[in-house]
Design an enzyme around this catalytic site. Structure first.
Site, PDB file in Angstrom:
ATOM      1  N   ASP A   1      41.019 -54.710  41.140  1.00 17.97           N
ATOM      2  CA  ASP A   1      41.827 -54.185  42.238  1.00 17.97           C
ATOM      3  C   ASP A   1      41.153 -54.594  43.543  1.00 17.97           C
ATOM      4  O   ASP A   1      40.064 -54.111  43.869  1.00 17.97           O
ATOM      5  CB  ASP A   1      41.908 -52.661  42.112  1.00 17.97           C
ATOM      6  N   HIS A   2      41.814 -55.459  44.300  1.00 14.63           N
ATOM      7  CA  HIS A   2      41.189 -56.012  45.497  1.00 14.63           C
ATOM      8  C   HIS A   2      41.073 -54.991  46.630  1.00 14.63           C
ATOM      9  O   HIS A   2      40.423 -55.258  47.643  1.00 14.63           O
ATOM     10  CB  HIS A   2      41.960 -57.238  45.983  1.00 14.63           C
TER      11      HIS A   2
END
Length: 454
Positions: free
Chosen positions: A424-425
């Site tokens: 998850d950036h």
């Protein structure tokens, strides 16, 4: 006296379950907490204990039926309570001469794994460990919706729409006002499907649905087969859509020579300490992930949208994606980071056996912090895994291949696999993801590197 048992919420706000099989029949005498049915929630197959000791009077639902939480599923004939007052029980209709009183108990078994409340004890009888805390009985949850409007307290007339925290989060992520979404669940509860349909993610409108009968099997001459979407498959689909459209995914790949790890596995299998313990490349990969997380804690975190916080876990509940006959599940090993390699290997074996048998519990499926998916067992080299909702990262293990590889300045045949890391950036920067993946790869390429990391 006749008492009805309504389907309870089996955990985490689930709104329906499918009756897989009855373990009793009409006329059977059952004891308190005896298993009476096997049901499938959106997450797992679980056993349902009896809330009463008595005789089965009626089974309201047949195997294969999908039942909403709060609907009656079985009626019992039970003896009148000893020393009970001759007055009508609270919540029951007065009985006429020659009639029985139908009463739904105020305290029913409210979560699989907990028995019915023993009279006078005020607490449920535990049957298994590690289940989530009990929830309130169905009657308490739906009483406000069932009560006539004129008897409602004034302060309850302006309450927020009824839904569960995950559904409210999904609505926020999609930019929807829950007050505009019609609820189809028990007592007007707004479900995930209601939100997705309102947002236009639930497929074609109902008016466009085919009027042809649904076929759940293949017959000679049929050109298509239709299977109802329910149970684990339905939950998995909704979870993956939520994850894909909520968390900005980024995926990185690393191909490593794991010959030293395979040689280590061979030595361990012949050691006395690991006698009788199943060891696979997944075992070492899981341990490598746990070690790498201590150096890269951002990958063991969660994005808390409601409180606008990043929650970093100081423990690791390691999820392992498991393909089962009922669909994909991701049970997790609680506090996996505290386990030595022997116990971790045993936990992985037990997890796989339980998943294949369809006996994974809701508690085993909740609370994961990071996951591994072993796509190599299907002969796949690499992929782009989708995050398990609520987790920051998932590692994919590819197939181990014998390939020409640079080794000590020459080309040699080596055992090689590809690691695929999705993260998850919002939580994990590219540098953090890269360092984590490099650490996992370094451990698998040379297990002795662990000495420099711990």
């Amino acid at each position: 006296m006749i008492k009805e048992f309504r389907l309870p919420d089996l955990g985490e706000g689930l709104t329906e379950s499918e009756i897989l099989s009855w373990k009793v029949a009409v006329g059977d005498t059952v004891s308190l907490n005896q298993v009476i049915a096997e049901v499938e929630t959106a997450k797992a197959v679980v056993e349902l204990p009896s809330p009463f000791a008595g005789v089965i009077k009626e089974l309201h639902e047949q195997p294969g039926s999908v039942v909403e939480v709060g609907k009656p599923i079985v009626s019992f004939e039970v003896a009148d309570d000893a020393g009970a007052s001759p007055s009508t029980p609270s919540g029951a209709l007065p009985a006429k001469a020659g009639e029985s009183v139908v009463e739904t108990p105020k305290r029913e078994p409210n979560l699989v794994g907990y028995g019915a409340v023993v009279e006078g004890s005020g607490r449920p009888a535990r049957r298994r460990r590690n289940f989530a805390p009990a929830v309130e009985p169905v009657e308490t949850q739906t009483a406000a919706a069932a009560e006539p409007a004129e008897t409602q307290p004034a302060e309850n007339t302006v309450e927020r729409p009824r839904s569960t925290p995950p559904v409210r989060k999904l609505a926020r992520d999609l930019g929807l006002d829950l007050a505009r979404v019609p609820g189809t669940g028990p007592g007007g509860l707004i479900t995930r499907e209601d939100v997705q349909e309102f947002a236009g993610h639930a497929g074609e409108p109902a008016t466009q649905a085919s009027e042809e009968p649904v076929s759940t099997g293949t017959r000679p001459g049929e050109r298509e087969t239709r299977t109802p979407i329910k149970g684990v498959r339905k939950h998995t689909a909704a979870a993956m859509v939520q994850s894909a459209f909520t968390a900005p995914h980024a995926t990185e790949f690393l191909t490593v020579d794991v010959t030293p790890s395979l040689e280590l596995l061979a030595r361990l299998k012949n050691s006395r300490e690991f006698a009788g313990i199943k060891l696979t490349p997944l075992t070492l990969a899981a341990k490598a992930v746990l070690i790498a997380l201590h150096r890269n804690p951002a990958l063991n975190s969660r994005w808390d949208e409601e409180n606008q916080e990043i929650v970093t876990f100081n423990y690791v509940n390691l999820g392992i994606a498991a393909a089962t006959p009922r669909g994909l599940t991701v049970p997790n090993i609680k506090d996996a980071d505290a386990l030595p390699l022997t116990q971790l290997a045993q936990a992985l074996t037990a997890l796989a056996e339980t998943a294949r048998a369809g006996k994974t519990t809701p508690a085993d499926l909740s609370g994961g912090t990071i996951s591994i998916t072993n796509i190599g067992v299907f002969g796949i080299d690499a992929g782009t895994p989708i995050l398990n909702p609520g987790e920051a990262a998932i590692l994919g293990l590819g197939a181990v291949r014998t390939l020409p590889w640079e080794y000590r300045g020459e080309v040699a045949l080596r055992q090689v696999l590809t690691l695929s890391l999705s993260f998850d950036h919002r939580l994990v920067d590219g540098e953090q993801g890269s360092r984590f993946l490099a650490d996992v790869g370094a451990i698998l390429a040379e297990p002795g590197m662990v000495l420099t990391m711990v």
